[in-house]
Design a protein around this motif. Structure first.
Motif: not given
Length: 291
Positions: A44-57, A94-103
């Motif tokens: 939802t943040l990304a849909q609003k034009g924000k650059r967002v990254a998720i880090v799975d910790m 989606p929407y250029d969201l980036k993520y890093i998997s915890g593995g």
């Protein structure tokens, strides 16, 4: 899509030293929908034009990518062990969201080498420079490792449900963090509320308890309803905010994200100071006992 002028403006702001907001999403216990919230909040943040990254910790149990039906060929573990570059473990959603998997198969943090901590700090530094929001999806519960990390992060979103055990655990989590950092900013959200009244009551109980016993003010984000589309979306491996944008939960999340963004916009100058402290605090915490 963000227009060229907006893109240039954000680039210039980063060159001038503005850093992205580091936000941890936590819960006192498992099963409250924390990771699902994190992913849909980020989208939802990304849909609003924000650059967002998720880090799975969630060390050793990371599965954030499954919520969007993606595979993560490499994970944070591969980067920390020096087998991959940071860019190679960042994947696009989606929407250029980036993520890093915890593995999976990650060893205990206590077994990490000094070089792994240095690589972790370098990763966070790069993410904070390149993204507007970095969301850390933390494992459920409190460990010394997670509390150390949470002490350095700017803001904490605490997810609870209306169940008494969930409320108690959410309070305990905030208490653990507050003892280490009394200045930490908390947001609370009741997930899977069966009614609007239940969500309000849950949030107010936590707010009143924090004030009464810890003399700590916290911010209520709101509540998300129990909605059958959530389980459908999880089975379909498509976030509910994308699969069912007209569902009550998706519309409610939109309002919550706007509330979150507006709240911090009012305190942007304060944030500029805390954002700069994030990495220095993190380095100090991870250096304890390792000199």
């Amino acid at each position: 899509m963000r227009d060229q002028a907006e893109t240039l403006r954000l680039k210039m702001m980063r060159q001038q030293g503005e850093l992205g907001r580091a936000i941890a999403v936590v819960s006192g216990k498992g099963g409250v929908g924390k990771s699902n919230f994190t992913m849909n909040f980020a989208i939802t943040l990304a849909q609003k034009g924000k650059r967002v990254a998720i880090v799975d910790m969630d060390i050793g149990m990371g599965n954030i990518h499954i919520l969007i039906g993606k595979n993560a060929s490499y994970s944070l573990k591969d980067y920390l062990e020096g087998n991959k570059l940071l860019d190679e473990v960042i994947f696009e959603g989606p929407y250029d969201l980036k993520y890093i998997s915890g593995g999976s198969g990650m060893t205990s943090v206590l077994d990490w080498s000094q070089s792994m901590f240095e690589r972790l700090i370098h990763a966070f530094e790069q993410l904070q420079k390149n993204y507007d929001y970095i969301l850390f999806d933390m494992g459920a519960g409190a460990t010394n490792w997670s509390l150390d990390l949470l002490t350095s992060i700017d803001e904490i979103i605490v997810i609870s449900t209306a169940e008494p055990t969930s409320i108690t655990d959410a309070y305990s989590m905030m208490k653990y963090i507050h003892v280490r950092d009394p200045e930490k900013e908390f947001y609370i959200l009741c997930n899977r509320a069966f009614s609007k009244e239940e969500g309000i009551e849950t949030n107010e109980r936590l707010k009143i308890t924090m004030k009464r016993f810890l003399d700590k003010e916290i911010t209520i984000l709101g509540s998300l309803p129990e909605d059958p589309v959530v389980r459908k979306a999880v089975r379909e491996q498509v976030p509910f905010s994308l699969a069912y944008p007209d569902a009550l939960i998706s519309k409610t999340l939109q309002l919550i994200v706007v509330r979150f963004m507006e709240h911090r916009a009012e305190e942007i100058h304060a944030h500029e100071q805390t954002a700069k402290k994030f990495l220095s605090k993190l380095r100090s915490i991870f250096s304890k006992g390792r000199d």
